[in-house]
Design a protein around this motif. Sequence first.
Motif, PDB file in Angstrom:
ATOM      1  N   ASP A 344       0.834  -1.214   0.000  1.00  7.74           N
ATOM      2  CA  ASP A 344       0.000   0.000   0.000  1.00  7.74           C
ATOM      3  C   ASP A 344       0.865   1.259   0.000  1.00  7.74           C
ATOM      4  O   ASP A 344       0.620   2.196  -0.772  1.00  7.74           O
ATOM      5  N   GLU A 397     -10.737  -1.500  -2.523  1.00 11.17           N
ATOM      6  CA  GLU A 397      -9.563  -0.905  -3.167  1.00 11.17           C
ATOM      7  C   GLU A 397      -9.501  -1.279  -4.646  1.00 11.17           C
ATOM      8  O   GLU A 397      -9.144  -0.451  -5.496  1.00 11.17           O
ATOM      9  N   TYR A 454     -17.471   2.483   1.995  1.00 15.01           N
ATOM     10  CA  TYR A 454     -16.029   2.754   1.967  1.00 15.01           C
ATOM     11  C   TYR A 454     -15.752   4.174   1.492  1.00 15.01           C
ATOM     12  O   TYR A 454     -14.928   4.898   2.060  1.00 15.01           O
ATOM     13  N   VAL A 459     -11.631  10.683   5.426  1.00 12.27           N
ATOM     14  CA  VAL A 459     -10.192  10.483   5.251  1.00 12.27           C
ATOM     15  C   VAL A 459      -9.465  11.426   6.200  1.00 12.27           C
ATOM     16  O   VAL A 459      -9.660  12.642   6.156  1.00 12.27           O
ATOM     17  N   THR A 463      -5.599   7.779   8.178  1.00 12.12           N
ATOM     18  CA  THR A 463      -5.949   6.895   7.068  1.00 12.12           C
ATOM     19  C   THR A 463      -4.683   6.464   6.333  1.00 12.12           C
ATOM     20  O   THR A 463      -3.712   7.222   6.241  1.00 12.12           O
ATOM     21  N   ARG A 467      -5.120   4.733   0.787  1.00 15.45           N
ATOM     22  CA  ARG A 467      -6.509   5.211   0.854  1.00 15.45           C
ATOM     23  C   ARG A 467      -6.557   6.711   0.586  1.00 15.45           C
ATOM     24  O   ARG A 467      -7.462   7.200  -0.118  1.00 15.45           O
ATOM     25  N   SER A 471      -8.465   8.372  -2.567  1.00 18.02           N
ATOM     26  CA  SER A 471      -9.494   9.372  -2.279  1.00 18.02           C
ATOM     27  C   SER A 471      -9.256  10.665  -3.046  1.00 18.02           C
ATOM     28  O   SER A 471     -10.205  11.347  -3.439  1.00 18.02           O
TER      29      SER A 471
END
Length: 710
Positions: A344, A397, A454, A459, A463, A467, A471
């Motif tokens: 990530d 995701e 989700y 955010v 976070t 993500r 976003s």
Amino acid sequence: MKRFIVISLLALSAVNVFGCAIPGTHNYYLFSVCGPEDWQSSVDRRCTENWKAYAGSKAPSWFDAETYTAIARGKGDALMVSYLTHLSVYLECAHDARNTWDYPTKEQLAERRQQLIDIRQYALDQLQSRLRSQHALLYMRCNMMLEQHHDNLVFWEQTAKNYINSVYRDMMRNIYAGALLKSGRNEEASQIYAEQGDQQSLYTYYYRKRTVQGIREEYERNPNSAALPFLLQDFANNAQEAYDEQQDGNWPGKMFVHTVTAMENRQMCMLADRVLSDHKTLNPALWMSLKAWLYYLSNNRLMALQAIERAVDLKSTLPRVADNARVLRLYIRSMQSPANPALDQFLANELEWLSTKAREERSADSYFYDNHYTRAYDRLVHQALVPRYTAAGRSNEAIAFLGVYDEQPKVYYQAQRKLQSRNDEYRWNNDYSGDFFYHLDTIPTAQVEQYLAYMQQPVTTETSALRRWLSSHIRHDATFLHELLGTKYLRLAQWQQAVAHLEEVPLSYINTMNIVPFMARRSYSVEPWLQRQRIKEEDQMPSAGLRVNENQKLQFAREMMQLEQGYDDLAPATRGQRAYQLAIRYTQASYAGDAWYLTRYGKSIMDTLRADEVNMLARASELLATAVDQGDSKWKEKMLFARAFLPIDSWYSEEWNNQRVDNDTILQRSSHQYKALQQLIDFTHKNNASTSEYVSRCDVLRQFIRHTQH
């Protein structure tokens, strides 16, 4: 200028060998060290910029000699008028020379030759004018077509090479390279083509040398040859071709130009090792990146990852080589690493870099969003991120990656439309197209519900980095998801859930949808077997002035809830009436109904029952069968006629008969429609004197009788 302008000798003979992705494929080339702009596109763009600077706001979107001549006359620019007049004649000669359909007569060839000689002399006489470079280019073009290659060599070497830098000088140098080639000075010509990025000419010149042996010879001739990046890129992309075809089972994603075998892969890796150990190259990152990519394509994934990590840290004199290594590392790591926090974090950093590179490579006034880095993201998303994150149970995701893939070009093109002040009469909403929409439209509603939740999560600094990146790049529009979910629940006949979501959709949003022309002109309460709601083709496109005053989807869901509530407790006669009203609505909302827009976003003659919807036609048939005995003979006739109308399955099929040279009609006696039509015929035989006109005039019924009644 238009692409038909001949600026290179090799342009006249180049074989079409570019590997190009056809629409729908995600197998884009990842290895890219040449560019970013190909030679012809660069010439077109720079010439267009020059003409726009001359003509200002009056400049057309493409080169048009007549328009520019009129502008020059308006300015009183006699020299420009003269230049454009002669240029137009040259372009006509060049066009005729490339016309392979009609071979010219001897007289036509002589006339064309004399025209070129006259233009060449005119251009030579204008070399001291303020349009010196343009006329010099015109002079060299005429020499090229007259095959006076020695004159072009002399003119460039003694005169034109000293001109100021401009697109015209670069075009002259390209013609000079063609003259070198015609004079046997092949290596000099190839270096110019490589330096200019003229890949079309390079493909032609190196067509027989794009092998391991050919690349080895080029390296031994000059370890830092300007042609080597092109040759290595070409080899890598052809190796990817072989890999992609093997993976996709002969999917025609691109056109093969040279099949790279597993043995050649190994030989090229050995050559790369030798080059790296020689320390003669100024671009070790180039060779290490090639080696890493070939390892990956040979399924040596661990060695590929190790090699590409080294490549990123190696030096290169070409900026695009470093970027290429980083793109390959992003893809290779994403294909191998588990979908965990470490990946990530890596993706958050690298995807932001990739989107930045995409913006940098796109010129400020470019209408096109697509470039190498957007295509790299395309392949990365579809082949790595979506499958791996879905398999890891992280479907939110995975959907978001598709959302970024789909949303960014839409945002870009919307901005372009505003910049161009476009106010089209027809307005098309692109939200209901693309991989993101198709994915959401086909997955279970539960997954879409999860994605909606989700997307609505706040955010914060706590976070995850991935993500936060997602976003910042996706569309935050809960209305789109509510409308989609409402429609999906309508397909499932889950009215209460549909209402809950559709109530969140304002009418102003409905009026932006492409289904508005149908929603505004059709009703789901019309008996489809008695009246077809036809709309002229010109009225089917969304337009700025067309509006609806209510959301039919929401109205439909509420009506269906009301009609089905307490249905089983109704008296037989009332239940028959209710069943008929329900059957009308189920039929209209089905894929075969005029009100198809209630449950889908487009209509095709190929439409069938989807996997994610109830069989509304079957439900309508059941309701009509229930209602058939709940009234008089006219009522029964209508119920039977309605059931025979339902296209659940056809009463016949057709097979080609070679002897009759025509189709044979094959009766499908077990089909729903055959049985329904037979029931209707049996009824009309008993009630022949009182048969309704809509039944007696039914062409389908007449056709059925012709084939079944002997």
